[in-house]
Design a protein around this motif. Structure first.
Motif, PDB file in Angstrom:
ATOM      1  N   ALA A 123      12.525  65.019  52.128  1.00 42.53           N
ATOM      2  CA  ALA A 123      12.885  64.493  50.810  1.00 42.53           C
ATOM      3  C   ALA A 123      14.152  65.138  50.268  1.00 42.53           C
ATOM      4  N   ALA A 124      14.459  66.364  50.736  1.00 43.19           N
ATOM      5  CA  ALA A 124      15.637  67.070  50.236  1.00 43.19           C
ATOM      6  C   ALA A 124      16.881  66.796  51.061  1.00 43.19           C
ATOM      7  N   LEU A 125      16.735  66.091  52.206  1.00 43.62           N
ATOM      8  CA  LEU A 125      17.880  65.821  53.070  1.00 43.62           C
ATOM      9  C   LEU A 125      18.623  64.581  52.607  1.00 43.62           C
ATOM     10  N   ASP A 126      19.943  64.591  52.793  1.00 44.72           N
ATOM     11  CA  ASP A 126      20.745  63.386  52.580  1.00 44.72           C
ATOM     12  C   ASP A 126      20.417  62.399  53.701  1.00 44.72           C
ATOM     13  N   ARG A 127      20.174  61.143  53.349  1.00 40.28           N
ATOM     14  CA  ARG A 127      19.741  60.162  54.354  1.00 40.28           C
ATOM     15  C   ARG A 127      20.787  59.938  55.440  1.00 40.28           C
ATOM     16  N   ASN A 128      22.064  60.231  55.137  1.00 40.09           N
ATOM     17  CA  ASN A 128      23.139  60.031  56.119  1.00 40.09           C
ATOM     18  C   ASN A 128      23.597  61.335  56.759  1.00 40.09           C
ATOM     19  N   SER A 129      22.878  62.424  56.502  1.00 45.13           N
ATOM     20  CA  SER A 129      23.293  63.714  57.025  1.00 45.13           C
ATOM     21  C   SER A 129      22.988  63.833  58.519  1.00 45.13           C
ATOM     22  N   ARG A 130      23.634  64.764  59.176  1.00 43.14           N
ATOM     23  CA  ARG A 130      23.409  64.991  60.610  1.00 43.14           C
ATOM     24  C   ARG A 130      21.980  65.450  60.858  1.00 43.14           C
ATOM     25  N   ALA A 131      21.431  66.262  59.958  1.00 48.05           N
ATOM     26  CA  ALA A 131      20.062  66.753  60.110  1.00 48.05           C
ATOM     27  C   ALA A 131      19.056  65.606  60.074  1.00 48.05           C
ATOM     28  N   MET A 132      19.294  64.609  59.197  1.00 50.49           N
ATOM     29  CA  MET A 132      18.379  63.462  59.104  1.00 50.49           C
ATOM     30  C   MET A 132      18.507  62.577  60.337  1.00 50.49           C
ATOM     31  N   ARG A 133      19.752  62.386  60.803  1.00 50.94           N
ATOM     32  CA  ARG A 133      19.952  61.556  62.003  1.00 50.94           C
ATOM     33  C   ARG A 133      19.353  62.220  63.235  1.00 50.94           C
ATOM     34  N   LYS A 134      19.307  63.547  63.236  1.00 53.88           N
ATOM     35  CA  LYS A 134      18.705  64.272  64.350  1.00 53.88           C
ATOM     36  C   LYS A 134      17.201  64.029  64.416  1.00 53.88           C
ATOM     37  N   LEU A 135      16.568  63.874  63.255  1.00 52.72           N
ATOM     38  CA  LEU A 135      15.130  63.621  63.211  1.00 52.72           C
ATOM     39  C   LEU A 135      14.813  62.155  63.479  1.00 52.72           C
ATOM     40  N   ARG A 136      15.567  61.265  62.827  1.00 51.19           N
ATOM     41  CA  ARG A 136      15.279  59.831  62.888  1.00 51.19           C
ATOM     42  C   ARG A 136      15.589  59.283  64.276  1.00 51.19           C
ATOM     43  N   GLY A 137      14.589  58.707  64.912  1.00 47.79           N
ATOM     44  CA  GLY A 137      14.764  58.135  66.239  1.00 47.79           C
ATOM     45  C   GLY A 137      14.375  59.076  67.350  1.00 47.79           C
ATOM     46  N   ALA A 138      14.586  60.371  67.147  1.00 49.53           N
ATOM     47  CA  ALA A 138      14.248  61.345  68.181  1.00 49.53           C
ATOM     48  C   ALA A 138      12.885  61.977  67.915  1.00 49.53           C
ATOM     49  N   ARG A 139      12.677  62.539  66.720  1.00 48.59           N
ATOM     50  CA  ARG A 139      11.385  63.168  66.382  1.00 48.59           C
ATOM     51  C   ARG A 139      10.474  62.203  65.623  1.00 48.59           C
ATOM     52  N   LEU A 140      11.096  61.325  64.810  1.00 45.85           N
ATOM     53  CA  LEU A 140      10.362  60.342  64.024  1.00 45.85           C
ATOM     54  C   LEU A 140      10.858  58.954  64.420  1.00 45.85           C
ATOM     55  N   SER A 141       9.946  58.037  64.690  1.00 47.55           N
ATOM     56  CA  SER A 141      10.359  56.707  65.090  1.00 47.55           C
ATOM     57  C   SER A 141       9.451  55.670  64.446  1.00 47.55           C
ATOM     58  N   ILE A 142       9.875  54.388  64.491  1.00 41.39           N
ATOM     59  CA  ILE A 142       9.119  53.345  63.790  1.00 41.39           C
ATOM     60  C   ILE A 142       9.084  52.068  64.628  1.00 41.39           C
ATOM     61  N   VAL A 143       7.961  51.363  64.536  1.00 38.13           N
ATOM     62  CA  VAL A 143       7.800  50.021  65.097  1.00 38.13           C
ATOM     63  C   VAL A 143       7.595  49.082  63.922  1.00 38.13           C
ATOM     64  N   PHE A 144       8.463  48.078  63.800  1.00 40.47           N
ATOM     65  CA  PHE A 144       8.397  47.172  62.658  1.00 40.47           C
ATOM     66  C   PHE A 144       7.471  45.994  62.939  1.00 40.47           C
ATOM     67  N   GLN A 145       7.206  45.226  61.861  1.00 40.49           N
ATOM     68  CA  GLN A 145       6.236  44.140  61.923  1.00 40.49           C
ATOM     69  C   GLN A 145       6.701  42.982  62.795  1.00 40.49           C
ATOM     70  N   GLU A 146       7.932  42.527  62.613  1.00 37.37           N
ATOM     71  CA  GLU A 146       8.410  41.338  63.306  1.00 37.37           C
ATOM     72  C   GLU A 146       9.369  41.737  64.416  1.00 37.37           C
ATOM     73  N   PRO A 147       8.964  41.610  65.686  1.00 37.44           N
ATOM     74  CA  PRO A 147       9.816  42.106  66.775  1.00 37.44           C
ATOM     75  C   PRO A 147      11.159  41.404  66.884  1.00 37.44           C
ATOM     76  N   MET A 148      11.243  40.116  66.537  1.00 32.39           N
ATOM     77  CA  MET A 148      12.515  39.413  66.706  1.00 32.39           C
ATOM     78  C   MET A 148      13.589  39.917  65.744  1.00 32.39           C
ATOM     79  N   THR A 149      13.193  40.380  64.551  1.00 34.63           N
ATOM     80  CA  THR A 149      14.187  40.921  63.621  1.00 34.63           C
ATOM     81  C   THR A 149      14.530  42.366  63.958  1.00 34.63           C
ATOM     82  N   SER A 150      13.759  43.000  64.838  1.00 35.74           N
ATOM     83  CA  SER A 150      14.035  44.377  65.240  1.00 35.74           C
ATOM     84  C   SER A 150      14.942  44.444  66.460  1.00 35.74           C
ATOM     85  N   LEU A 151      15.124  43.315  67.141  1.00 35.23           N
ATOM     86  CA  LEU A 151      15.904  43.288  68.371  1.00 35.23           C
ATOM     87  C   LEU A 151      17.169  42.454  68.190  1.00 35.23           C
ATOM     88  N   SER A 152      18.246  42.906  68.799  1.00 35.25           N
ATOM     89  CA  SER A 152      19.496  42.143  68.766  1.00 35.25           C
ATOM     90  C   SER A 152      19.417  40.991  69.764  1.00 35.25           C
TER      91      SER A 152
END
Length: 637
Positions: A87-116
């Motif tokens: 909650a104290a991290l800037d959402r665009n900071s390097r520390a947040m990007r290090k967590l997002r996707g690597a340590r914390l990940s998400i699966v969304f509801q609609e797969p077609m909108t999650s894929l290019s």
């Protein structure tokens, strides 16, 4: 501070949205924890704040939202359990990007909108490896191929070069799961990961998540409104309502000893297989309808007095084939043919509700479109009986067809896209009357008010536009529009699949009440057998364009005979800890493949299975010459 055994600890979290009309508090002081390797379910209706919590954890809140209080403590296992306050991290900071996707990940509801749509599956999954682990080229392809095999792709090597539009819904969701897990995160947030999927595909995805959790040792934060999924997946449950936690605890306590009235109401709103005859679902908010309106009295006076035993609608041996043309210079010579409907026959008695169930692509909606004459079958007959007259629906043309369409109306699946956003509710309800030249302005206005009362909506809202209504209210508007021409038959195509459980209960109760009060006849299309069990009298099960079983609902659920019906029933998650999902009954995802069925339900091609009455109106598709039969079936033959 978070205990050492806690991977994630959310403490007094507050999230607000800055809107033109002021501040909106979407999350109001919620607290919960997720332990390593555990599954925690976040449960609630749409708008309760579930997804906002997940966005706050991942640092992907919309620009208009911000965390106004509380902490989100994450014990990073790759940093010896060092605790970070997300909650104290800037959402665009390097520390947040290090967590997002690597340590914390998400699966969304609609797969077609999650894929290019313009990148291959291999490229999209490999991108996460390049960003977070600096792995490229052949090594990345090998890791992606290994993960695709882990999530159940039949040919992982080929899948690397496949585009999303070439995959089924279930395989798309597996690809999204592979993308989320490629960096082996400690916490996977699954945001309604199975809502858009068929019941058998949903069961496969739930089994996959359980297996991957055991193999990778990750924790799962499961966000859902499906209490059946919660009963089969979670160890702890957090129940949310309007941004607050109403109740939380172990899954056993939540289901066996619910305390909060909101949780009790949610449990009573879910259709169950063990409901007593005549028992009603109890929605959180009942719809107040007008049971003594002028419309009802006039409708009852005009009811058809044809013999009750004569079917209102009879469908005989419908066939429909689609030609899928390929692109390129040889398109005229190369075309695939898909047999969408293959010899479908059934009858619906006056005042009856026939449930038509099956997975996506089985031909349910194609059958309904042919009944409505939106599609023309290649062969077959459709007979409609009214007022002692028999109408050959397929022979109707021009004005006769337009006049006939008043007798049958359609309720669509999606209440958002089925209403014109540029028309007021009054214009939507009066449009069918204008098209068919019924009444004048004053009579149409009066009928629109009567229809609003009939479905429990405020007549003062007739001048509003669809966007100002909730999903459940929009679906009621769609039902009111279908009733404007006083039809004999309503075709309901997945009318509650896009709705929360409490809103679903409202709509199902409304449809039952309207059938009783107006003498309506329904063809109710769904892939959810628990929903069909609540509203239907008889159930027809469809697979690969054919009916495989047809029976009164009591017989179908008591003694399902066809292996596909058995697989469908086994795949429905019940909100009951005593009846867990039997994941072994799914035939390893081959339940809908006729070649995987045992004899006598499949043959060697020399003979063809057919629907045979095995007693008490129970029909099953099988070949009596192809092998041994169950005792009940032998007696019938």
């Amino acid at each position: 501070m978070a205990g050492v055994q806690e991977l994630l600890s959310v403490e007094d979290l507050e999230v607000g949205f800055r809107l033109p009309e002021g501040q909106l508090r979407a999350v109001r002081g919620i607290s919960f924890r997720v332990r390593p390797g555990s599954t925690v379910a976040l449960v609630g209706e749409s708008g309760s704040g579930k997804s906002v919590v997940s966005q706050a954890i991942l640092g992907i809140l919309p620009k208009s939202a911000r965390i106004t209080g509380g902490r989100i403590l994450f014990a990073d296992p790759q940093e010896q359990g060092q605790v970070v306050d997300i909650a104290a991290l800037d959402r665009n900071s390097r520390a947040m990007r290090k967590l997002r996707g690597a340590r914390l990940s998400i699966v969304f509801q609609e797969p077609m909108t999650s894929l290019s749509p313009v990148h291959t599956i291999g490229n999209q999954i490999g991108e996460a490896l390049e960003l977070h682990r600096n792995i490229h080229g052949r090594q990345a392809d090998e890791l992606v191929e290994e993960m695709l095999g882990l999530v159940g792709f039949p040919d992982p090597k080929r899948a690397l070069r496949t585009y999303p539009f070439e995959l089924s819904g279930g395989l798309r969701q597996r690809a999204v799961i592979a993308m989320a897990l490629i960096c082996r995160p400690a916490l996977l947030i699954a945001d309604e990961p199975t809502t858009a999927l068929d019941v058998t595909i949903q069961a496969q995805i739930l089994k996959l998540l359980k297996d991957l959790q055991a193999e990778l040792g990750m924790a799962i934060l499961l966000i859902t409104h499906d209490l059946g999924v919660v009963a089969n997946m979670a160890e702890e449950v957090v129940v949310m309502y309007r941004g607050r936690v109403m109740e939380r605890g172990p899954v056993e306590d939540i289901f066996r000893d619910p305390r909060h009235p909101y949780l009790k109401a949610l449990l009573h709103a879910v259709p169950r297989f063990d409901m007593a005859p005549g028992e009603r679902l109890v929605p959180l908010r009942e719809i107040q309808t007008d049971s003594d309106s002028e419309l009802l009295r006039h409708w009852k006076a005009q009811q058809d007095d044809s013999p009750a035993e004569a079917p209102l609608l009879e469908v005989e041996d419908l066939h429909k084939e689609f030609v899928i043309r390929k692109s390129g210079w040889s398109a005229a010579k190369s075309a695939d043919r898909v047999l969408a409907v293959d010899g479908v026959s059934f009858a619906i008695r006056r005042g009856e509700c026939l449930g038509l169930v099956g997975e996506s692509g089985c031909g349910k909606t194609t059958v309904s479109k042919m009944i409505m004459r939106a599609l023309t079958p290649d062969s077959g007959r459709i007979l409609f009986r009214e007022g002692g007259r028999e109408t050959d629906v397929l022979a109707l043309e021009g004005s006769a067809l337009i006049d006939f369409r008043k007798r049958m109306q359609f309720v669509f699946q999606d209440p958002y896209s089925s209403l014109n956003p540029r028309m007021t509710v009054f214009e939507i309800l009066s449009e069918p009357l204008v098209i068919h030249g019924i009444g004048d302005d004053s009579s149409r206005a009066e009928l629109a008010k009567e229809l609003m009362r009939l479905v429990g909506l405020d007549v003062r809202h007739l001048k509003r536009y669809p966007h100002s209504f909730s999903g459940g209210q929009r679906q009621r508007i769609g039902i009111a529009r279908a009733l404007a021409l006083r039809p004999e038959l309503l075709i309901c195509d997945e009318p509650v699949s896009a709705l929360d459980v409490s809103i679903q209960a409202q709509i199902l109760n409304l449809l039952r009440d309207l059938r009783d009060e107006l003498g309506l006849t329904y063809l109710f299309i769904s892939h959810n057998l628990a929903v069909v069990d609540y509203i239907a009298d008889r159930i027809a099960v469809m697979c690969r364009g054919r009916l495989v079983e047809l029976a009164p609902k009591q017989l179908l659920f008591k003694e399902p005979i066809h292996p596909y019906t058995q697989a469908l029933l086994a795949a429905v998650p019940e909100p009951n800890l005593a009846h867990p999902l039997d994941l072994t009954a799914l035939m390893e995802g081959r339940a809908s493949e006729p070649a995987a069925w045992p004899a006598p339900f499949t043959t060697d091609g020399r003979t063809r299975p057919r629907l045979i009455d095995v007693g008490e109106g129970h029909y099953v598709r099988f070949d009596p010459e192809a092998g041994a039969l169950e005792s009940r079936m032998r007696r019938a033959i």
